[in-house]
Design an enzyme around this catalytic site. Sequence first.
Site, PDB file in Angstrom:
ATOM      1  CE  LYS A   1     -69.839  11.421-100.589  1.00 31.29           C
ATOM      2  NZ  LYS A   1     -70.826  11.577-101.681  1.00 31.29           N
TER       3      LYS A   1
HETATM    4  C1  LIG Z   1     -72.212  11.830-101.482  1.00 34.49           C
HETATM    5  C2  LIG Z   1     -73.035  12.337-102.609  1.00 34.49           C
HETATM    6  C3  LIG Z   1     -74.334  12.875-102.431  1.00 34.49           C
HETATM    7  C4  LIG Z   1     -74.992  12.928-101.070  1.00 34.49           C
HETATM    8  O1  LIG Z   1     -74.393  13.862-100.207  1.00 34.49           O
HETATM    9  P1  LIG Z   1     -74.664  13.782 -98.637  1.00 34.49           P
HETATM   10  O2  LIG Z   1     -73.759  14.788 -98.037  1.00 34.49           O
HETATM   11  O3  LIG Z   1     -74.295  12.369 -98.246  1.00 34.49           O
HETATM   12  O4  LIG Z   1     -76.098  14.072 -98.409  1.00 34.49           O
HETATM   13  C5  LIG Z   1     -75.011  13.360-103.527  1.00 34.49           C
HETATM   14  N1  LIG Z   1     -74.476  13.287-104.765  1.00 34.49           N
HETATM   15  C6  LIG Z   1     -73.249  12.774-104.993  1.00 34.49           C
HETATM   16  C7  LIG Z   1     -72.728  12.699-106.379  1.00 34.49           C
HETATM   17  C8  LIG Z   1     -72.483  12.288-103.930  1.00 34.49           C
HETATM   18  O5  LIG Z   1     -71.264  11.765-104.156  1.00 34.49           O
END
Ligand SMILES: *Cc1c(COP(=O)(O)O)cnc(C)c1O
Length: 494
Positions: free
Chosen positions: A112
């Site tokens: 993120k």
């Molecule tokens: C948010 C997240 C995901 C999922 O990503 P999306 O864009 O919501 O599909 C996968 N792995 C981690 C570690 C995340 O923080």
Amino acid sequence: MTLVYQSTRDENNKVTASQAILQGLATDGGLFTPLTTPQVDLDFDQLKDASYQEVAKLVLSAFLDDFTEEELDYCINNAYDSKFDTPVIAPVVKLGNQYNLELFHGSTIAFKDMALSILPYLLTTSAKKQGVDNKIVILTATSGDTGKAAMAGFADVPGTEIIVFYPKDGVSKIQELQMTTQVGDNTHVIAIDGNFDDAQTDVKRMFNDEDLRAKLLANKTQFSSANSMNVGRLVPQVVYYVYAYAQLVKSGDIQNGDKVNFTVPTGNFGNILAAYYAKAIGVPVGKLICASNENNVLTDFFTTGTYDKKRDFKVTTSPSMDILVSSNLERLIFHLLGNSAAKTKELMESLASAGEYTLTDADQDILNLFAAGFATEEETAAEIKRVYDQSNYIEDPHTAVASAVYTSYAERTGDNTPTVIASTASPYKFPRVAVAAVTGKDSGDDFKAVEELHELSGVAIPAAVNGLETAEVRHKTVVATADMQKAVEDYLGL
Ligand SMILES: *Cc1c(COP(=O)(O)O)cnc(C)c1O
């Protein structure tokens, strides 16, 4: 001609990129989505030598085409700097037949950061472009990870404040320390004596409270949201897929023009949707492999055409993928239905009222682009062990879900196309799970697991974890759920 972003639920709701970023969600409940594919000149024989920031500029200038060059430079240079622990920003690591694209080198050691480190700059620049000179206040409820990543992004960004609520007894010790030690005079962290839903419900209420909005405006402030449906989070995620392809050309692992697959551990469908746009602008993609944990709604959707959320919610060791309604899928549905807002709205209303919908007249070419699978808890742990035994490399549980789904996909189909695994978190974020998968033993404590992980993998302990035990706790406020708004008004001096 500027690129048009349209709401997925109303064909008359059309905006530019900067308007879409400032608004976040469309007021009709839809998501702003590009109506056409922007033209990008992807010459990988040149791009293989480009920096991450240069690739970012190429991609962002195509999708955010109402930003000036100076504006994009300001945003990119402030986002992708020494907050990342490697100048490469997103390294590609070869492990046997797969390439792990490490998206966890930012401040909170999860993917993120890739978008949340630039969103604050895109948001404040968009506000300026729209003639809004209010202070932007990000208000968010978190179950642990998103709040921290948002704070790290917004900390000390001029013209912003960020207020994060979390459930006092609902986050892990490491997660709580990560939040309460957050630096930056514009960051505010508040524990509430309720659960995550209580926090979320009252944040939503504050967003829609007319009196509060008027009070804010009188003080030249306004709320905004940093959620994953914002175009300002989606578009920066396209960058690393282009960059990964260029890196593989550079290393000689592929020739310019060869196809690659991308496997993405999926929750809200934001990350894999970005891979879809990377393919749309010209990255040679074979398959987009959508990987789920035991909350396998998307696997069923891609194999049957029916999206059915009426099932038990499972708590897994990959919590960021524990999701039953993948919000960003709405954008893909919109494209699958030939960019029809009317048809998309109908399906989304069916999901809200009946808990399911079934796709008919979908674009088969788009559907054929995707493959899907899921990994159980046992399969995920076994994959962490398998990769460790094979390559001396420890994956986090989210990455391991993708890795396991890819491994079984390759066995099942015989597809030997070079495949990139979106590696979404550092194992140091989930040290107990990672260590237990390798050794078969629970460390009993997060910090002890960090030490053990270091011994097993030899990977340096990242700054996000190192020193957390001894860092100064700056945020100590605890309030009753009923007093959340009062806390916000106190912080903002209303
Ligand atoms: C948010 C997240 C995901 C999922 O990503 P999306 O864009 O919501 O599909 C996968 N792995 C981690 C570690 C995340 O923080």
